[in-house]
Design an enzyme around this catalytic site. Structure first.
Site, PDB file in Angstrom:
ATOM      1  N   HIS A 182       6.190   8.633  14.216  1.00 44.43           N
ATOM      2  CA  HIS A 182       4.827   8.453  14.720  1.00 44.43           C
ATOM      3  C   HIS A 182       4.826   7.472  15.890  1.00 44.43           C
ATOM      4  O   HIS A 182       5.819   6.778  16.136  1.00 44.43           O
ATOM      5  CB  HIS A 182       3.888   7.957  13.599  1.00 44.43           C
ATOM      6  CG  HIS A 182       4.218   6.586  13.079  1.00 44.43           C
ATOM      7  ND1 HIS A 182       4.859   6.376  11.877  1.00 44.43           N
ATOM      8  CD2 HIS A 182       3.990   5.369  13.596  1.00 44.43           C
ATOM      9  CE1 HIS A 182       5.012   5.082  11.687  1.00 44.43           C
ATOM     10  NE2 HIS A 182       4.501   4.442  12.719  1.00 44.43           N
TER      11      HIS A 182
HETATM   12  P1  TYD Z   1       4.038   4.943   7.383  1.00 47.97           P
HETATM   13  O1  TYD Z   1       3.576   3.961   8.420  1.00 47.97           O
HETATM   14  O2  TYD Z   1       3.869   6.393   7.683  1.00 47.97           O
HETATM   15  O3  TYD Z   1       5.575   4.654   7.020  1.00 47.97           O
HETATM   16  P2  TYD Z   1       6.900   4.797   7.918  1.00 47.97           P
HETATM   17  O4  TYD Z   1       6.510   4.815   9.346  1.00 47.97           O
HETATM   18  O5  TYD Z   1       7.727   3.610   7.549  1.00 47.97           O
HETATM   19  O6  TYD Z   1       7.588   6.054   7.534  1.00 47.97           O
HETATM   20  O7  TYD Z   1       3.316   4.569   6.019  1.00 47.97           O
HETATM   21  C1  TYD Z   1       3.625   5.215   4.778  1.00 47.97           C
HETATM   22  C2  TYD Z   1       2.370   5.207   3.933  1.00 47.97           C
HETATM   23  O8  TYD Z   1       1.948   3.877   3.656  1.00 47.97           O
HETATM   24  C3  TYD Z   1       1.196   5.912   4.594  1.00 47.97           C
HETATM   25  O9  TYD Z   1       0.486   6.644   3.599  1.00 47.97           O
HETATM   26  C4  TYD Z   1       0.316   4.786   5.086  1.00 47.97           C
HETATM   27  C5  TYD Z   1       0.615   3.664   4.118  1.00 47.97           C
HETATM   28  N1  TYD Z   1       0.530   2.327   4.743  1.00 47.97           N
HETATM   29  C6  TYD Z   1      -0.497   1.456   4.371  1.00 47.97           C
HETATM   30  O10 TYD Z   1      -1.350   1.767   3.521  1.00 47.97           O
HETATM   31  N2  TYD Z   1      -0.553   0.220   4.966  1.00 47.97           N
HETATM   32  C7  TYD Z   1       0.362  -0.185   5.874  1.00 47.97           C
HETATM   33  O11 TYD Z   1       0.289  -1.331   6.392  1.00 47.97           O
HETATM   34  C8  TYD Z   1       1.424   0.727   6.251  1.00 47.97           C
HETATM   35  C9  TYD Z   1       2.462   0.338   7.265  1.00 47.97           C
HETATM   36  C10 TYD Z   1       1.462   1.972   5.657  1.00 47.97           C
END
Ligand code: TYD
Length: 133
Positions: A47
């Site tokens: 992302h």
């Molecule tokens: P995501 O940012 O997509 O993880 P990565 O980039 O490490 O693969 O986040 C994973 C899940 O966690 C998504 O459902 C959103 C949630 N999340 C939160 O609720 N709060 C946060 O601060 C973060 C970073 C993620």
């Protein structure tokens, strides 16, 4: 993308890693989160953020970042807690090659907001062009 020096104080009692918002980095820190226990060969991220700025520090272990500004792709290996990776908004990122002991700390300039995410690479490429014009 920029690598900055992160302060570590190491003595016989172990290692202390320090990041001060608005001092070590230009922004105020509003949120800190940690990624750990990533299985072998798992990739995360996929992302970009419309506005969020972040600093990533591998507190222990190592991991790699693929960073893409829509034109150039770079791979950065974080394997030392004295290195901090500053990631601006509108950078596509993928994280991979997590060592089993990796604890990745991320310091962000804003609260979690799903609306700030771009999770589709083609949409990201389209929006990066809009930002440039
Ligand atoms: P995501 O940012 O997509 O993880 P990565 O980039 O490490 O693969 O986040 C994973 C899940 O966690 C998504 O459902 C959103 C949630 N999340 C939160 O609720 N709060 C946060 O601060 C973060 C970073 C993620």
């Amino acid at each position: 993308m920029q690598l900055i020096n992160v302060k570590n104080i190491i003595d016989s009692r172990g290692k202390l890693t320090i990041v001060e918002g608005s001092k070590d980095i230009s922004f105020e820190i509003k949120r800190v989160y940690f990624i750990s226990g990533v299985p072998f060969n798992e990739r995360r991220g996929f992302h970009a953020h419309k506005n969020l700025r972040q600093l990533a520090v591998c507190i222990t272990g190592s991991c790699s970042f693929l960073l893409d500004d829509g034109k150039v792709e770079k791979t950065i290996i974080l394997e030392n807690s004295s290195e901090g990776l500053l990631i601006n908004s509108m950078i596509w990122r993928e994280m991979f090659n997590f060592s089993s002991d990796c604890v990745l700390a991320v310091f962000a300039d804003n609260y979690y907001e799903e609306a700030d995410y771009i999770r589709d690479y083609d949409i990201f490429l389209g929006e990066v062009k809009t930002y440039e014009n």
